[in-house]
Every structure is written in C-alpha cells, then in structure tokens.
Design a protein around this motif. Structure first.
Motif, mmCIF file in Angstrom:
data_model
loop_
_atom_site.group_PDB
_atom_site.id
_atom_site.type_symbol
_atom_site.label_atom_id
_atom_site.label_comp_id
_atom_site.label_asym_id
_atom_site.label_seq_id
_atom_site.Cartn_x
_atom_site.Cartn_y
_atom_site.Cartn_z
ATOM 1 N N ILE B 367 -0.250 47.929 -11.873
ATOM 2 C CA ILE B 367 0.910 47.201 -12.388
ATOM 3 C C ILE B 367 0.446 46.346 -13.555
ATOM 4 C CG2 ILE B 367 2.753 45.571 -11.865
ATOM 5 C CD1 ILE B 367 3.012 46.707 -9.200
ATOM 6 N N TYR B 368 0.968 46.626 -14.714
ATOM 7 C CA TYR B 368 0.572 45.876 -15.907
ATOM 8 C C TYR B 368 1.242 44.496 -15.921
ATOM 9 C CZ TYR B 368 -1.838 49.820 -17.969
ATOM 10 O OH TYR B 368 -2.737 50.812 -18.215
ATOM 11 N N PRO B 369 0.633 43.534 -16.648
ATOM 12 C CA PRO B 369 1.241 42.212 -16.740
ATOM 13 C C PRO B 369 2.649 42.313 -17.314
ATOM 14 C CG PRO B 369 -0.949 42.220 -17.750
ATOM 15 C CD PRO B 369 -0.614 43.631 -17.406
ATOM 16 N N GLY B 370 3.537 41.509 -16.798
ATOM 17 C CA GLY B 370 4.900 41.451 -17.323
ATOM 18 C C GLY B 370 5.862 42.444 -16.681
ATOM 19 N N MET B 371 5.369 43.307 -15.793
ATOM 20 C CA MET B 371 6.240 44.317 -15.187
ATOM 21 C C MET B 371 6.889 43.717 -13.937
ATOM 22 S SD MET B 371 5.871 46.256 -17.488
ATOM 23 C CE MET B 371 4.725 46.153 -18.834
ATOM 24 N N ARG B 372 7.750 42.721 -14.198
ATOM 25 C CA ARG B 372 8.307 41.920 -13.115
ATOM 26 C C ARG B 372 9.173 42.757 -12.188
ATOM 27 N NH1 ARG B 372 7.409 36.756 -14.709
ATOM 28 N NH2 ARG B 372 8.637 35.963 -12.983
ATOM 29 N N LYS B 373 9.282 42.240 -10.957
ATOM 30 C CA LYS B 373 10.160 42.833 -9.930
ATOM 31 C C LYS B 373 9.791 44.287 -9.611
ATOM 32 C CE LYS B 373 12.867 39.133 -9.953
ATOM 33 N NZ LYS B 373 12.493 38.098 -8.962
ATOM 34 N N SER B 374 8.571 44.663 -9.906
ATOM 35 C CA SER B 374 8.174 46.015 -9.522
ATOM 36 C C SER B 374 7.785 46.012 -8.057
ATOM 37 C CB SER B 374 6.997 46.478 -10.374
ATOM 38 O OG SER B 374 7.432 46.662 -11.694
ATOM 39 N N LYS B 375 8.021 47.143 -7.427
ATOM 40 C CA LYS B 375 7.699 47.250 -5.999
ATOM 41 C C LYS B 375 6.961 48.549 -5.758
ATOM 42 C CE LYS B 375 11.522 44.739 -3.796
ATOM 43 N NZ LYS B 375 12.255 44.230 -4.963
ATOM 44 N N SER B 376 5.936 48.472 -4.905
ATOM 45 C CA SER B 376 5.221 49.695 -4.580
ATOM 46 C C SER B 376 4.767 49.659 -3.134
ATOM 47 C CB SER B 376 4.008 49.856 -5.496
ATOM 48 O OG SER B 376 3.299 51.012 -5.120
ATOM 49 N N THR B 377 4.917 50.768 -2.472
ATOM 50 C CA THR B 377 4.440 50.871 -1.100
ATOM 51 C C THR B 377 3.577 52.117 -0.975
ATOM 52 O OG1 THR B 377 6.407 49.786 -0.258
ATOM 53 C CG2 THR B 377 5.134 51.037 1.329
ATOM 54 N N VAL B 378 2.421 51.962 -0.364
ATOM 55 C CA VAL B 378 1.525 53.089 -0.143
ATOM 56 C C VAL B 378 1.267 53.174 1.345
ATOM 57 C CG1 VAL B 378 -0.735 54.068 -0.626
ATOM 58 C CG2 VAL B 378 0.418 52.704 -2.370
ATOM 59 N N ARG B 379 1.443 54.344 1.887
ATOM 60 C CA ARG B 379 1.289 54.497 3.331
ATOM 61 C C ARG B 379 0.439 55.742 3.560
ATOM 62 N NH1 ARG B 379 2.172 52.244 8.052
ATOM 63 N NH2 ARG B 379 1.235 53.836 9.311
ATOM 64 N N CYS B 380 -0.684 55.588 4.233
ATOM 65 C CA CYS B 380 -1.569 56.729 4.489
ATOM 66 C C CYS B 380 -1.814 56.853 5.971
ATOM 67 C CB CYS B 380 -2.946 56.529 3.867
ATOM 68 S SG CYS B 380 -2.906 56.121 2.157
ATOM 69 N N ASP B 381 -1.620 58.017 6.497
ATOM 70 C CA ASP B 381 -1.959 58.256 7.892
ATOM 71 C C ASP B 381 -2.912 59.434 7.969
ATOM 72 O OD1 ASP B 381 -0.272 56.246 8.904
ATOM 73 O OD2 ASP B 381 1.447 57.575 8.638
ATOM 74 N N ALA B 382 -3.890 59.315 8.826
ATOM 75 C CA ALA B 382 -4.836 60.409 8.981
ATOM 76 C C ALA B 382 -4.984 60.745 10.452
ATOM 77 C CB ALA B 382 -6.184 60.018 8.397
ATOM 78 N N LEU B 383 -5.134 62.032 10.695
ATOM 79 C CA LEU B 383 -5.329 62.512 12.055
ATOM 80 C C LEU B 383 -6.651 63.276 12.048
ATOM 81 C CD1 LEU B 383 -3.738 62.625 14.755
ATOM 82 C CD2 LEU B 383 -2.724 64.744 13.974
ATOM 83 N N ILE B 384 -7.554 62.896 12.928
ATOM 84 C CA ILE B 384 -8.856 63.566 12.978
ATOM 85 C C ILE B 384 -8.925 64.336 14.285
ATOM 86 C CG2 ILE B 384 -11.330 63.252 12.700
ATOM 87 C CD1 ILE B 384 -10.864 60.568 11.544
ATOM 88 N N LEU B 385 -9.058 65.663 14.170
ATOM 89 C CA LEU B 385 -8.947 66.488 15.368
ATOM 90 C C LEU B 385 -10.273 66.710 16.064
ATOM 91 C CD1 LEU B 385 -6.381 69.158 14.127
ATOM 92 C CD2 LEU B 385 -5.949 67.116 15.472
ATOM 93 N N ASP B 386 -11.387 66.599 15.338
ATOM 94 C CA ASP B 386 -12.673 66.885 15.964
ATOM 95 C C ASP B 386 -13.693 65.806 15.656
ATOM 96 O OD1 ASP B 386 -12.349 69.578 17.215
ATOM 97 O OD2 ASP B 386 -11.745 70.072 15.163
ATOM 98 N N LYS B 387 -14.670 65.729 16.497
ATOM 99 C CA LYS B 387 -15.736 64.743 16.369
ATOM 100 C C LYS B 387 -16.477 64.902 15.032
ATOM 101 C CE LYS B 387 -18.786 61.901 18.511
ATOM 102 N NZ LYS B 387 -18.440 60.530 18.245
ATOM 103 N N THR B 388 -16.579 66.153 14.559
ATOM 104 C CA THR B 388 -17.353 66.409 13.345
ATOM 105 C C THR B 388 -16.522 66.299 12.067
ATOM 106 O OG1 THR B 388 -16.882 68.711 13.808
ATOM 107 C CG2 THR B 388 -19.069 67.929 14.403
ATOM 108 N N ALA B 389 -15.230 66.051 12.221
ATOM 109 C CA ALA B 389 -14.363 65.973 11.042
ATOM 110 C C ALA B 389 -14.484 64.599 10.397
ATOM 111 C CB ALA B 389 -12.914 66.233 11.438
ATOM 112 N N ARG B 390 -14.035 64.519 9.154
ATOM 113 C CA ARG B 390 -14.166 63.254 8.433
ATOM 114 C C ARG B 390 -12.889 62.957 7.662
ATOM 115 N NH1 ARG B 390 -18.869 61.267 4.162
ATOM 116 N NH2 ARG B 390 -17.625 59.562 3.348
ATOM 117 N N SER B 391 -12.536 61.706 7.608
ATOM 118 C CA SER B 391 -11.353 61.308 6.849
ATOM 119 C C SER B 391 -11.661 60.036 6.080
ATOM 120 C CB SER B 391 -10.193 61.072 7.812
ATOM 121 O OG SER B 391 -9.099 60.557 7.095
#
Lengths: 421, 470
Positions: B367-391
């Motif tokens: 968000i650059y300076p002066g960009m008033r009233k801007s809104k942002s939402t970031v939502r990340c979900d991860a599901l790890i199925l195995d012991k050897t997997a990585r997220s």
C-alpha cells in the motif's frame, strides 16, 4: 579543512587487536582465546546485505555508522556500590569482568560461564554481528539463578550503548524475573550491539523484560537467543521506545519436550524511527509451544518491520505455535511491514498459524470512546493503552509493569486521571 | 522425432499421454536452444512486422543479462539450451471443427472439448504445439464486436490495437522469464471486449505441450474497455515426458473503468514440467479483477498472479488452490498493489501437501503512501496430509499509509483423527474420508468455478489422493 571520512562497509576488526584488548583487560586465557576464535569467525562471515535474504531487505544498512561503535570502558567500581549481588547459594548478578576482580566470597563459576559463552548459535541473519560482538565486546553481564532457587524480586541489569553481552542462566527448576534496561547514548550517532543469551534448563521459569530507551542518536544491531530445555517456561518482553534505528534478530530454540516460549513485543515508535525485528521460532520436541505477540503503535514517520519465521521441524510432534503482529498507524506517514512466515515440515502439529494487521485506529472504537465524552486525543490515548494492555497485563510484577509504562508514556501519552478512576 | 511413452505410466492416468502419430506430424520447428538466430527465425516464420522482431531481440538480450530468482523453488536444473522454442503443429488455422487434423482431434477428444463446446463454449482457442490450430468464434460474440483470437492472429489482423497494449503491463525487462517469453512467445489468446459489452459465457482455451522438451511460451492479452465484462478460462493438461519441460507464459490484463474481468486457470501439467508464469492485471477506477488459480500439476510451479489497483474503488481478488504430492514444489500466491485510494483486495489461498510434496504461499500486499481507506485481507489455509509433507507461508506486507485496514491470517492443520473417525464410522474408507475432508477444504474455491471445471478439479484431486498421478 574538510575531513574526508572513509565509508566503512562493516565494522573493522583484526585478530591481533582483539588479543591485545583481552590481555589489556587481564582476562583469563580461555576468554582471550574465545575472542580470537570469534574474530576469525567474523572475518569469514559475510556482513548482512539488503539484497541477500529477507531479514535485511528493509533496513538502511548503508547508513549504519560503523565508524562510531559505542564503547563503554567500564570503570572499576567497588562492588558494594553497584547494587549487583553474589551470594553463597550460587546466585550471580554481576558484570562479567567483575567475576575475576570481585572480592571473596564471590564464587567464580568460570567453567560454567565459559561453557555458556562458547555457545555461538543465534539467528543466521545476525551471524556476523554476533561474531563481531563475541570478539570485541566491552561490557558484559552475567545472571545465574541456581537450581531450585525462586527469586521473588526482579533482577535488574543496566546496559549502555556498547558492544555488550548479557548472559542469563536459569538452572533446573529455578524461577526469576530479569529486567534489562538499555539506557544512555551520546548526541552524536553511535552504534550499539547488545547481544543477549538466555539459557533455560529443565523446568526453569523466566520472565525476561527488556526496556530499550536509548538516546535518539543510537543505532542498534542486536541479537537475542533463547534456548529452552524440557518443560521450561519463558515469557520474553521487548519494550522498544528509544534509538534512531534498531535491527534486532531474535531466535528461540526449543529443544526439550513441553517447553513454552512466549515472545512479546511492544514497539512505540515516533519521529523517523525505524524498528526492525527478525524473529525465528524453531520448534523441536513434542508438545512444545511457541507464541509470538508483537504490537506496535507508530507515530510521526515511524516505521516498524516484523519479519517472523516459525519453523516446525520434521522431528517435532504435536507442537503449538502462533505469530501475531498488529500495527496501529497513528500518523499518515507511519508505516509497517509485518511479514509472518510459516515453514512446516510435518503434519503432526496441534496448532500453527499467524495473523498480521496494520491500519489506523478503528473508527468504530474511536466513536465509541468519544461518545462517552472524551476528546479525540484522549480517546486515542486510551485506545492505544488498551491495545498495549494485552501484553502489559501478562507481566505479574506490578513494579515491572510500572517501569514498562513509564518508558512508554513519553510516546503513547498518559491516561492520567482516567487510570486513577 | 520419436518419443516413447514411459512404460511405468499408470494405466489410469487419463490426461497425460503422447499421441505417437502426432509426434511425427510436427511441421516446422526451430533448432534446439536459444540464440539471436532462433529468435529471428521465430519472427520470420510468423512473418511478423519489424517492430516485433526488434522487440523480441531486445527482450532476448535482456534475458541474457538477468539472473533467475534466488528465492522460491530450485530452478538450477533448467537448461535453457536443451529446449525447442518454437514448434508449429499445423500450417493452417481451422475455421471449424471439421477442418482440424484428425490426430489433433484425437488429443482433444480425450480432453472432452467437443462436449464442453456443445454445452457453453464461446470460442475455442486450442493451443497445440505452440500454435493455435482451431478457433471458433460464436456468432453473437462477433456481432457484439468482441475480438477473441489467438495472439499471433491478433498481431496480424489488429496490429494497432495489439501494439498499443502489448508489453504495457508486463514489460520485457520485468523479470528474466518475462524477457524469455517476450523473445520467443507464440500463441496464447487475445481478447478485446468493447465498451459496455458483457460476455456472459466463459471464454475458454485449452493448451497442451506435446513434444518432448518442448517449451510453451504463450502470451495472453486481455483488454476490457470501460464497463465491459468477461470471464476467461484457461485449462492445462499435459502428457508425461522423460525429461523436464518448461512452460513460461505471460498474461497481461487491462481492466478499464467500471469493467470486470475474471481469469480462471486449472493447471495440471505433468509432474516434470517447470511452470513459471508471469500474470499481471491493472484495474482502473471502479474496475474488478479476479484471478482464480488452481495448481495441481507440474514438478515446480512459481506463479503469483497480481493486480495493480490503479484507480479509486478498484477491487482485486485472488483465489488460489495448490495441491502438491510426491516430488512437487508448488510455490504459488498472489500480489496486490494498492496504487489508488479506496481500493480493496482479498487474497484467499488453500494449499494441500501430500507425501513429500511442498506447497508455499508467497504473497505481497503493498500500500503506497496516500492510498487512504484501502482495505486488504489475506487468508491462507494449509492442510498437511503426511508427516513428510511441507507447507510454507510467506506473506509480505508493505504498508506505508495509516488510514487503511489490512489483515492477514493463516492456519495450518492436519486431517483430524476425530474427523476421520467420524466419517469412517459412517462406512467410508480412510481414503474416501480423507478425500471428503480435502474436498470440503477447497470448497470455497471450487464453488467459484464453472460447473465442468469444478467437476474436473474434484476429479483431479481424487486422482492426486489415490496417488494415480506422479
């Protein structure tokens, strides 16, 4: 006549002057050898760069006053006047150099200190800074809480701008609160390198509170490393108000099962301050917990950067970890870069996640408080205090809470009469 | 050229195969490797105007100067001299389905294109070995003045329009791979939607890589004039090869005042493809840009669709799903730049890792300076199925304005024992129960897809779950 200054790319250091320095301080041989080994390591370790890795990308490294490293040559002060203490139980709270100058019956736990000072692990991004500090530190402080001892009153440590080492050891089953105050500073730009090492043995409990109020001329390149053994419990608080630029790398290494680490931060930034943390929470063991909570209130042109990494190692089991970073922007020129990174190498996690926010005070909150009859600036102060209260209330000792607020109030203001009511 | 299908291919791998007859029918291609000559040849094959040849050469020189990114996935194994940069499958463009060569048709049959077309396809830009061989524009689209052609045709038939926008969102010097694409691009889709026109059926194109060590460098350009609306769907399925293949596309989108664009991708390259794609959109006043990005295939994917919010009240949205199983590293995410006040954005990421697979979410909200009233939402979900997997989750945020609301949240979980127990007590096998939990996990994205893509995505996830792919 104009003086031409040579731009330094990193703090200059060579092996021989490090050795001479140790000898001039009449340090034991093992310590001089440690300094020399660190100097050799320093020369092999690349200095941080803004274009290598994420940790340093947002820090103005090119402006660091490497030619103005703050050196505080400690003056010999009679032990009785320092307020520091040693006791027959083995409790130590002393400048390191006093260990070999202190009068009897001071126990001289050289071997213990030596083994602690040999541990050179810490945040990778700060490797060169640590190596420099281990070679060239001028002031040091050692706190040891012997096994089983419960020290009810806060232990105070004072650190002035310098290349300094603070070493805290809480032995098996012991409990303590350590308050380290970073104060002082000249008018000219100064570079301080405060290095903290915390060692928690099995079942140890430590509240560590750092209140950083350096003068506005000071640059900080710091490092903090926390090592947690089985079933130990750490509450760490970094209260940052002072300094011009601060870059501190924090590492938490959980090796034992069932260890709990809570890393808390309160940043009250103003003027054109830049407060930049990189945090690495490393989880091994089973059923361990590592929770980070960093809150920043930013005024004027202040900027906060919080780059945090949680790494859940493949051999860990059923760990809980979380990073929460909230930034309240109280001026249109304030800024925040909260960057919470997760690296999860196993699926055996109880809980892992993060949350980050940045923004102005919520209009609805402001409206609510103002509707109770408070003018806007007072309402704002109240909301900021409420925002920080989440961390402050975690400190059990009322005197320590008071100290934290005393340091914060020049920036976040006082809620005076409201508090009394 | 002869290529044999790897004997260890699982029988039920439906989507990846080579058509042996097709392999022999490649009509023209440049020598292996990249040089100024190859770049000139590509341009000559296509009888391009001189400015494009010059642009390609300039991009090629930039490509030589730049280094590959040091972050993200390991790209050190890519040998840029071991790739064909241009292969032409057919020397004429089909006006309708009957004109498409038989062996090409067989390939598409297996992809289900004719049925899809009967249902609601608007036009099919089907890319076969770097060149679009089939293009069908429905009459009503043409009547509305919508241009939907392959990018090479666009350069020939709409040169002025093309030249005005090409490389304006992603210039050749943006990054090494964008430079590469600009130097050797071929095919892709070109869409121009006139002012006020709403295209109410998704436009689709299918891409395939079908020669060994054949890279694909398609270039897509979408221009939405003020008040217009379009949904473009890009789907990829690819055969399996014995050596690594490179896919490096560039997608540029311009969404003008009050216009709306949605771009949907389901990426399912075979597990030896390096999928390194630059996708960027600019959204002006009151415009809406949405990226819906599903990543299932490839060995390595690095893809971060981005939206530059350039006008007040513009809105950007990125929905991203990644499913990595054994041997895969999917480094996906998104980037939103708030360069105007009152702009809003939403990033939703769902990643699943299985076996020793690794998913990474990598995103930036700026968000650059002066960009008033801007809104942002970031939502990340991860599901790890195995012991050897990585997220991993790398959400960068750079906020230089006070009067904004920015939030980010992430969770990582494994499939709960209780959830499994509950479902299995209802008679499901463990595999079925896990699949059901995974389907529930990605539901928010699946429901945004056109029906047949939703079905395809669910089917592909089933295949991933069974270990039938990879």
């Amino acid at each position: 006549m104009a003086i031409t200054r040579i731009r330094l790319e990193r703090p200059p250091l060579d092996r021989d002057s490090v050795e001479r320095f140790g000898v001039s301080r009449e340090e034991p041989r093992w310590l001089i050898d440690q300094r020399v080994a660190a100097a050799e390591r320093y020369l092999e370790t690349p200095w941080p760069r803004t274009d290598v890795g994420e940790e340093w990308r947002r820090f103005p490294l090119k402006d660091v006053p490497y030619d103005a490293i703050a050196e505080d040559i400690p003056r010999p002060v009679p032990l009785a006047e320092t307020g520091y203490s040693v006791s027959r139980s083995g409790f130590v709270n002393l400048p390191i150099e006093m260990l070999w100058n202190a009068p009897e019956p001071t126990p001289k736990p050289f071997d213990l200190l030596r083994s602690l000072m040999e541990k050179t692990d810490g945040p990778v991004a700060q490797a060169a800074i640590r190596a420099y500090a281990e070679a060239a530190w001028t002031t040091g402080h050692f706190v040891r809480v012997p096994a089983g001892l419960d020290i009810p009153h806060p232990i105070e440590v004072i650190t002035v701008p310098s290349v300094s080492r603070t070493i805290v050891l809480v032995e098996r089953g012991a409990r303590a609160t350590v308050v380290e105050r970073l104060i002082g500073g000249a008018d000219e730009p100064q570079l301080a390198m405060p290095i903290l090492d915390v060692h928690l043995e099995d079942d140890a409990v430590l509240n560590y509170v750092q209140i950083q109020e350096f003068a506005p001329s000071v640059w900080i390149l710091g490092s903090q490393q926390y090592r947690s053994a089985r079933a130990s419990r750490l509450e760490s608080f970094n209260v940052f108000v002072g300094a011009h630029r601060a870059k501190v790398g924090i590492g938490s290494d959980i090796r034992g099962d069932g260890a709990v680490v809570h890393l808390n931060g309160l940043v009250a930034g103003g003027n054109d301050q830049k407060i930049d943390f990189n945090v690495f929470q490393d989880l091994f063991g089973s059923h361990s917990e590592s929770i980070l909570l960093y809150l920043a209130a930013l005024y004027d042109h202040a900027k906060a950067v919080t780059y945090g990494v949680i790494r859940v190692e493949p051999e860990s089991r059923a760990t809980s970890s979380y990073q929460e970073c909230r930034n309240m922007l109280l001026s249109e020129h304030a800024g925040a870069d909260p960057i919470p990174v997760l690296e999860i190498l196993t699926n055996d996690v109880l809980r892992c996640g993060h949350g980050a926010t940045a923004g102005a005070i919520d209009d609805a909150d402001l409206f609510y408080v103002q509707s109770r009859g408070l003018p806007r600036d007072e309402a704002e102060r109240l909301i900021v205090r409420g925002f920080f209260e989440r961390v402050i209330e975690k400190v059990a000792d009322a005197d320590v809470r008071h100290e934290m607020l005393r340091a914060l109030e020049p920036r976040i203001g006082s809620i005076g009469t409201l508090e009394a009511a | 050229m002869t290529t044999t299908v790897q004997p260890q291919l699982p029988d039920n791998y439906k989507w990846g195969w080579n058509d042996p007859e097709a392999e022999g029918k490649t009509f023209a291609r440049t020598p292996k490797g990249l040089s100024e000559d190859v770049v000139r040849q590509i341009s000559a094959f296509k009888s391009e105007p001189e400015w494009m040849t010059k642009l390609r050469l300039k991009a090629y020189r930039h490509f030589l100067q730049r280094s590959l990114p040091t972050w993200g996935a390991d790209l050190s194994r890519i040998d840029f001299q071991d790739i064909y940069y241009y292969v032409l499958a057919s020397d004429k463009k089909a006006q309708d389905w009957n004109d498409v060569p038989e062996y090409v048709k067989r390939t598409f049959d297996k992809l289900g294109i004719p049925e899809a077309e009967q249902k609601f396809l608007a036009g099919v830009g089907a890319q076969y070995d770097s060149e679009v061989v089939y293009h069908n524009i429905r009459e009503d689209l043409a009547k509305k003045g919508v241009i939907f052609v392959d990018t090479d045709t666009a350069l020939k038939e709409h040169e002025a329009l093309f030249r005005k926008y090409f490389g304006t969102v992603i210039p050749a010097n943006d990054n090494k791979l964008a430079a590469l694409n600009t130097a050797v691009w071929s095919g892709g889709s070109f869409i121009w939607v006139p002012e006020g026109v709403k295209v109410d059926i998704p436009l689709q194109a299918y891409f395939r890589i079908n020669s060994e060590k054949m890279g694909q460098f398609e270039r897509t350009l979408i221009i939405c004039e003020p008040g217009s609306q379009v949904h473009y769907v890009e789907g990829c399925t690819a055969p399996i090869y014995s050596t690594a293949s490179l896919h490096s596309a560039v997608v540029e989108i311009i969404v003008k005042k009050g216009a709306r664009c949605r771009y949907t991708t389901i990426q399912n390259w075979s597990h030896n493809v390096y999928n390194l794609v630059t996708k960027r959109a600019v959204a002006y006043e009151d415009a809406v840009m949405e990226w819906i990005d599903g990543n299932l295939g490839s060995e390595v994917t690095m893809k971060y669709p981005s939206v530059y919010l350039m006008g007040e009240r513009a809105h950007g949205e990125i929905l991203s799903v990644a499913f990595a199983s054994d041997g895969q590293h999917l480094d996906a995410g998104g980037k939103i730049v708030h360069a105007a006040p009152n702009t809003t954005s939403l990033i939703t990421s769902k990643s699943i890792s299985k076996g020793n697979g690794r998913t990474s979410y990598r995103g930036l909200v700026k968000i650059y300076p002066g960009m008033r009233k801007s809104k942002s939402t970031v939502r990340c979900d991860a599901l790890i199925l195995d012991k050897t997997a990585r997220s991993d989750t790398y959400p960068y945020m750079e906020i230089d304005e006070e009067d904004v609301t920015i939030g980010h949240e992430a969770t990582v979980s494994k499939v709960g024992e209780e959830q499994l127990f509950y479902l299995m007590s209802r008679g499901l096998t463990e595999q079925e129960a896990t699949a059901m939990i995974v389907n529930g996990f990605i539901e928010p994205i699946v429901k945004e897809l056109p029906m047949d893509y939703a079905i395809e995505l669910n089917r592909l996830i089933q295949l991933q779950m069974q270990g039938a792919i990879g």
